[in-house]
Scaffold this active site. Structure first.
Site, PDB file in Angstrom:
ATOM      1  N   ASP A  45      -8.171  -2.727  69.445  1.00  0.00           N
ATOM      2  CA  ASP A  45      -6.988  -3.195  70.180  1.00  0.00           C
ATOM      3  C   ASP A  45      -6.726  -2.297  71.395  1.00  0.00           C
ATOM      4  O   ASP A  45      -5.800  -2.559  72.181  1.00  0.00           O
ATOM      5  CB  ASP A  45      -5.765  -3.337  69.275  1.00  0.00           C
ATOM      6  CG  ASP A  45      -5.341  -2.035  68.620  1.00  0.00           C
ATOM      7  OD1 ASP A  45      -6.009  -1.002  68.828  1.00  0.00           O
ATOM      8  OD2 ASP A  45      -4.332  -2.048  67.876  1.00  0.00           O
ATOM      9  N   SER A  46      -7.577  -1.286  71.601  1.00  0.00           N
ATOM     10  CA  SER A  46      -7.561  -0.526  72.861  1.00  0.00           C
ATOM     11  C   SER A  46      -7.801  -1.469  74.039  1.00  0.00           C
ATOM     12  O   SER A  46      -7.537  -1.105  75.184  1.00  0.00           O
ATOM     13  CB  SER A  46      -8.633   0.570  72.840  1.00  0.00           C
ATOM     14  OG  SER A  46      -9.895   0.030  72.493  1.00  0.00           O
ATOM     15  N   ASP A  84     -10.114  -4.977  64.998  1.00  0.00           N
ATOM     16  CA  ASP A  84      -8.790  -4.438  64.686  1.00  0.00           C
ATOM     17  C   ASP A  84      -7.778  -5.520  64.361  1.00  0.00           C
ATOM     18  O   ASP A  84      -7.657  -6.505  65.108  1.00  0.00           O
ATOM     19  CB  ASP A  84      -8.236  -3.716  65.929  1.00  0.00           C
ATOM     20  CG  ASP A  84      -8.490  -2.228  65.911  1.00  0.00           C
ATOM     21  OD1 ASP A  84      -8.732  -1.670  64.825  1.00  0.00           O
ATOM     22  OD2 ASP A  84      -8.455  -1.624  66.997  1.00  0.00           O
ATOM     23  N   LYS A 112     -10.225  -3.587  60.654  1.00  0.00           N
ATOM     24  CA  LYS A 112      -9.667  -2.224  60.648  1.00  0.00           C
ATOM     25  C   LYS A 112      -8.147  -2.318  60.672  1.00  0.00           C
ATOM     26  O   LYS A 112      -7.584  -3.104  61.434  1.00  0.00           O
ATOM     27  CB  LYS A 112     -10.191  -1.438  61.845  1.00  0.00           C
ATOM     28  CG  LYS A 112      -9.591  -0.033  61.979  1.00  0.00           C
ATOM     29  CD  LYS A 112     -10.449   0.882  62.815  1.00  0.00           C
ATOM     30  CE  LYS A 112     -10.287   0.756  64.307  1.00  0.00           C
ATOM     31  NZ  LYS A 112      -8.915   0.982  64.817  1.00  0.00           N
ATOM     32  N   GLU A 181      -8.766   9.627  63.601  1.00  0.00           N
ATOM     33  CA  GLU A 181      -8.549   9.864  65.035  1.00  0.00           C
ATOM     34  C   GLU A 181      -7.678  11.098  65.226  1.00  0.00           C
ATOM     35  O   GLU A 181      -6.605  11.224  64.618  1.00  0.00           O
ATOM     36  CB  GLU A 181      -7.880   8.629  65.674  1.00  0.00           C
ATOM     37  CG  GLU A 181      -7.570   8.855  67.154  1.00  0.00           C
ATOM     38  CD  GLU A 181      -7.217   7.579  67.918  1.00  0.00           C
ATOM     39  OE1 GLU A 181      -7.305   6.477  67.346  1.00  0.00           O
ATOM     40  OE2 GLU A 181      -6.861   7.723  69.112  1.00  0.00           O
TER      41      GLU A 181
HETATM   42  O1  KIV Z   1      -8.695   0.363  69.339  1.00  0.00           O
HETATM   43  C1  KIV Z   1      -9.563   1.236  69.417  1.00  0.00           C
HETATM   44  O2  KIV Z   1     -10.351   1.303  70.356  1.00  0.00           O
HETATM   45  C2  KIV Z   1      -9.643   2.239  68.362  1.00  0.00           C
HETATM   46  C3  KIV Z   1     -10.423   3.474  68.674  1.00  0.00           C
HETATM   47  C4  KIV Z   1      -9.596   4.431  69.456  1.00  0.00           C
HETATM   48  C5  KIV Z   1     -10.954   4.105  67.457  1.00  0.00           C
HETATM   49  O3  KIV Z   1      -9.052   2.077  67.342  1.00  0.00           O
END
Ligand code: KIV
Length: 266
Positions: A45-46, A84, A112, A181
């Site tokens: 979700d980044s 995510d 995740k 993290e």
């Molecule tokens: O959303 C994402 O990219 C993440 C990474 C920072 C591990 O969860």
């Protein structure tokens, strides 16, 4: 099925070979990551920050995650796709099951979720229903407003003890993977030893079972110019994106990335 499955990742942990993961949001990069040998593609979700330009991951929706998961699936042949569950998509058990189904049907092989011990029940229900789960612990960006910023977690002994205990409980609940993290390197090493499932780190030192970085960060791309301490720009010294991806895989496998300078102490 992709060439890389949970069984592959489990056996990499047992052999002591590091697992490579990168975030990925589209078909072209999925293909490029496959060519470089990246084993897990994280549709993170980044994307809310690096693709959409938001200042946090909170605005991202399940529909957007499903769209990007489907894009990655179309470019992928080999890697395991981890997607995510975005902010509040797992607020209730019903939402957790429905939204996980949406991501799995879009092409994810695992989902995740961010949190701690409270995730145990939903992890158990998902695992029983055929959905492998990665539990994201330590700095959980969806909780940035509770944490008061993007800060290292587990620095004091009480927090560290709690994180170790929660990691073991989530493994017992059926988690297939942990992601740590921004956790002190020593604590991340202890947790990786304490559980049998693979533990992937980002800002968690070199003794986890594998590493992940945000794709844009490791390619030296940033909107804000603020680069977290745990990031290395793999474009430096390379003449193409493809060779930067390969350099990342080689450095993670060879345990030359992350260096001590990329980690945190207690
Ligand atoms: O959303 C994402 O990219 C993440 C990474 C920072 C591990 O969860």
């Amino acid at each position: 099925m992709p060439a890389i499955t949970l069984t592959t990742l489990q056996s990499l942990k047992q052999k002591g070979e590091k697992i490579t993961m990168l975030t990925c949001y589209d078909a072209t990069f999925a293909h490029a990551c496959n060519e470089a040998g990246v084993e897990v593609l994280l549709v993170g979700d980044s994307l809310g920050m690096v693709l959409q330009g938001h200042d946090s991951t909170l605005p991202v929706t399940t529909a957007e995650m499903a769209y990007h998961t489907a894009c990655v699936k179309r470019g992928n042949t080999d890697a395991l796709i981890l997607a995510d569950l975005p902010f509040m998509a797992n607020a209730t058990i019903e939402q957790t099951l429905t939204n996980s189904a949406t991501l799995m049907q879009a092409g994810a092989h695992m989902v995740k979720v961010e949190g701690q011990l409270w995730l145990a029940e939903s992890i158990r229900l998902l695992a029983e229903r055929g959905v492998p789960v990665c539990a994201h612990m330590g700095l959980t960006p969806q909780a940035v407003n509770i944490l008061g910023g993007y800060k290292v977690q587990g620095r004091n002994e009480n927090q560290a003890r709690q994180m170790r205990a929660d990691a073991i409980s989530l493994e017992q609940a059926g988690a297939a993977m942990l992601l740590l993290e921004c956790v002190p390197s020593e604590l991340a090493a202890e947790i990786s030893q304490a559980v049998k499932i693979p533990v992937i780190g980002i800002g968690a030192g070199s003794d986890t079972d594998g590493q992940v970085l945000v794709l844009h960060d490791m390619l030296g791309l940033s909107i804000t110019g603020r680069v977290p301490k745990f990031v290395k720009n793999f474009m430096q010294g390379q003449d193409s994106i493809q060779s930067a991806l390969k350099a990342y895989v080689n450095e993670v496998k060879g345990v030359t990335f992350p260096g001590i300078e990329h980690g945190f102490s207690a």
